[in-house]
Structures are given as structure tokens and as C-alpha cells.
Write a protein that holds these residues in place. Sequence first.
Motif, PDB file in Angstrom:
ATOM      1  N   TYR A 116      -3.237   0.182  -2.358  1.00  0.00           N
ATOM      2  CA  TYR A 116      -3.350   1.505  -1.735  1.00  0.00           C
ATOM      3  C   TYR A 116      -4.802   1.985  -1.741  1.00  0.00           C
ATOM      4  N   ALA A 125       0.823  -1.204   0.000  1.00  0.00           N
ATOM      5  CA  ALA A 125       0.000   0.000   0.000  1.00  0.00           C
ATOM      6  C   ALA A 125       0.859   1.256   0.000  1.00  0.00           C
ATOM      7  N   GLU A 126       1.964   1.235   0.716  1.00  0.00           N
ATOM      8  CA  GLU A 126       2.850   2.397   0.731  1.00  0.00           C
ATOM      9  C   GLU A 126       3.478   2.607  -0.642  1.00  0.00           C
ATOM     10  N   ARG A 173       0.858   4.143  -2.702  1.00  0.00           N
ATOM     11  CA  ARG A 173       0.640   5.564  -2.401  1.00  0.00           C
ATOM     12  C   ARG A 173       1.569   6.426  -3.254  1.00  0.00           C
TER      13      ARG A 173
END
Length: 453
Positions: free
Chosen positions: A449, A276-277, A280
Motif C-alpha cells: 500500500y 495494496a487494498e 490500505r
Amino acid sequence: MGNSWRISVLIVLLVAGLSPGNLLSAGEPDPAAGYDHLINKTYLPPYFDQETFDSLWKIWPEPLKSQAARATPDERRQMAFDRYGLTGRPEDPTKPLQYVVDQRGNWTLNCFSCHGGEIDGKPVPGLPNNRFDFAGITDEVRLAKVMLGKRLVSTDYSSLVFPMGDNKGTTNAVNFGVALISLRDKDLNFVPTASFPKMLHHDMDAPPWWHFGQKENLYIDGFAPKGHRALLQFTMVRSNDADSFRQREEDFRDVYAYLSSLEPPKYSREIDTQKAEAGRIVFNNHCSECHGTYGEEASYPERIIPIEEIKTDRARLDALSPEHREVYGQSWFNQYGEREGLIADPKGYAAPPLNGVWASAPYLHNGSVPTLWHLLHPEQRPKIWRWSSKAYDHQRMGISVEALDVVPKGLSAIDRREVFDTSRFGKSAAGHDFPAALDEEEKDDLLEYLKTL
């Protein structure tokens, strides 16, 4: 805080016999009262009664009719809810979220018919209702009334000539507004000599209501300045005269406050935080210019993307002429043009916020793309698809569907509305090709994300 605490407060107040508005000073908008207005007050004439709803199963096709005959009343109610895309209310699953049911058993449509849906088996006020079959319930209510010898009302007749929606979860809502306002002057008085203008009928997928608080303008083309009066547009039936809108204005200040308070549901399963990071970063580099940023320093640009750039289906854009938009802009709904921000000729669509995007399938303004995975893979979007189950597709992030080569023959009208054919007018799944610039790993990270928003 999310909306759940507000609903809890509302339940306590109702059990205690108190009005939510009594806890606030006069004139101060109250979100809990706004929800109460929507589920308990009628702003349209009643459409059908409890006897009609309880008898709908008698006009269903076999083998569904026989199954309903053997079922208990509670089971038949749930079968009807499933057939027409209705859900129970979070505070009382026996009552429909999408209708006000009064003490006499009269059912009246409310705003949650389009803006109250279900995700992972849970009803969520403000979630686009991707299962509501406006055409289906209208057709079968009319047949049930005839069977029971009951009086037909205007909705029973209008649905015979005015398209209600070709697919479950979509409606011809824009043209409802065009038709209704065309019969009134700027003060909302009826004009005896007025007639309907030429209309470009097409289907729309309702937006999430929790985006309301982030916007300054409403609708997919972003043409209308936001305001509580605008929320009354779809009550312009003939039985509501001009004075009725003024009398209900305070109610809709509360409704405005309720919509502004809504927050999206959180993704219900575990999220890979590392992926997810990485997603992002992909999002901020490729998507945030149009869709905004999220987190502690969230921002939303409310940018209108020209149709030549976005390349999505243009039927919605063409359905409203600059003259149509100006009629609204100079009316009571927009304070006779005193509110600034009307865009008479937007020339494209407003890129929406993406908080809660995981829950709001299908995608694009016409509901033509079933999952986020398909949105990120333009070349693999199915040409024809239909629902395979009500279960949420956690792998592709959206509704569970099967791709088809052709539209099956011999389907009933209700089953036909389960099939989405992107070759039909207003239903193209083309456009929003920007994800083509990403590789597969970036798309995979981006999908992760989007679960966090």
C-alpha cells in the motif's frame, strides 16, 4: 498536476529568453520562478570555481585518481558527481542541481544540496538527497584550493571546527541555524558581542519538500509556523546583512509557492492492487491516526507524538531548547511573534505525511533505518549498515545496503561516511515500534500500500 509541467514551462521560458515572473501580475507568487531562483540566483557567497571542481580528481586516492586521469572530462565530472552525491538537473544533466554555477564558473551552494536527490537513476527536485557528502566535498575542495594556490573562504575554515555531517545524506543543519541566528538580534542585525551558544551536535536526514504544502508548521518537532521568511534562515552568513533578507523576501514568496506545488514521484513498477487494498485497511486501522489518510478525502493531523511514546532518538529534540525556539519565534523570520503557532517546547516529534514515502529512504528523522521493510520490522533493523550500491531495493523498499557486525577498519573518511553505526550519539534506530502489533501478512500488505502513496 505534478511538478514536471512546471519545469517544462520554465525550460520553454528560459529558451525564449523570458523571465517566468513576467507572466504573472506583480506580487503574485510564481512556482516556476521559485525554481528558477533556487537554481540560478545566489543567496550565499561563491564557494569554489570551475577550475577547482575540475581539479578535484587530482587529490583523490588511488586507484580512483588513475581512473580519473584516463577518463574524459565528462566522465570525470560524473565521477565527481557520484563521489559527492551530486545530480544533474532534470532539464540539463550537465549542470548540478545542488549548486548555482554562474557565467564566471563560480559554484554556490543552494537548497537542493539537501533537498534534491535521485531515485531509480532520475534526479528529483524536492527529494531528500541521501547521497550528498557535505563533509567530503568541503574537505576535498579545501585541499584542491591549496594545491591550486587559491584563496580559502569562510566555509573552508568553518568546516574544520563545525561538524558538517557524519554520514552521507545527513547534515548538522539544526545547529547551523542555531549558530547563525545566535549572532543576530531580532531584526537580523549582527550583534558584535554575541557568541555561539553551547550546541548538541547531531545529524539530520532532510524531509521531502513535497510535504511542505500539507503542513502548517515546519521541522520534525513541528515548532515553527510555516512562512516564506522561514525559508531564508540558512542564508544568515556574515556577508548577508539585515537588509538583504528584506530585499530577497519576494523571491522567497515564489520559492514558497514552488515548494507548495511539489508532488511526490510515483512508484515506478507494478503494484499488486489486491494486496495494496488490504494494506490500505491495515494502514487506516493502525497508522492513519498519526500519519493521516490518502486518496480523495485525504487528511493530515500534524500530530506531535511525545518522545516517551515514539521512543526514537531524542538528540534532535534536545538540541533545541525552548529558548532557542523563542529566539526564532520573536525574530523577523516569524514576523516578530505575530505569526501564531510557535511551539517552544514540543516534547516530541511530528508524525510526517507519508505520500512519496517509498522514495524517501532512509527513514526516521536521523536516517538510521535503510528501508521501509526494516521500519516495519523493528527487531531486525541492522545495528551497522552501509550502502551496497546506488540501486533502489524494490523488495525491501529503500536503499540497497549490507548489514555489518563491526565498522570496517582502515576506511577513508568518505568511505567511512557510507557506514551507518546506530550505536553512535544521535544515530539510534530504536523506537517507532508500533508495527510490532502487525503480523507478517499485514506488514506485507502494508508495504504494498505504501507504494501507492
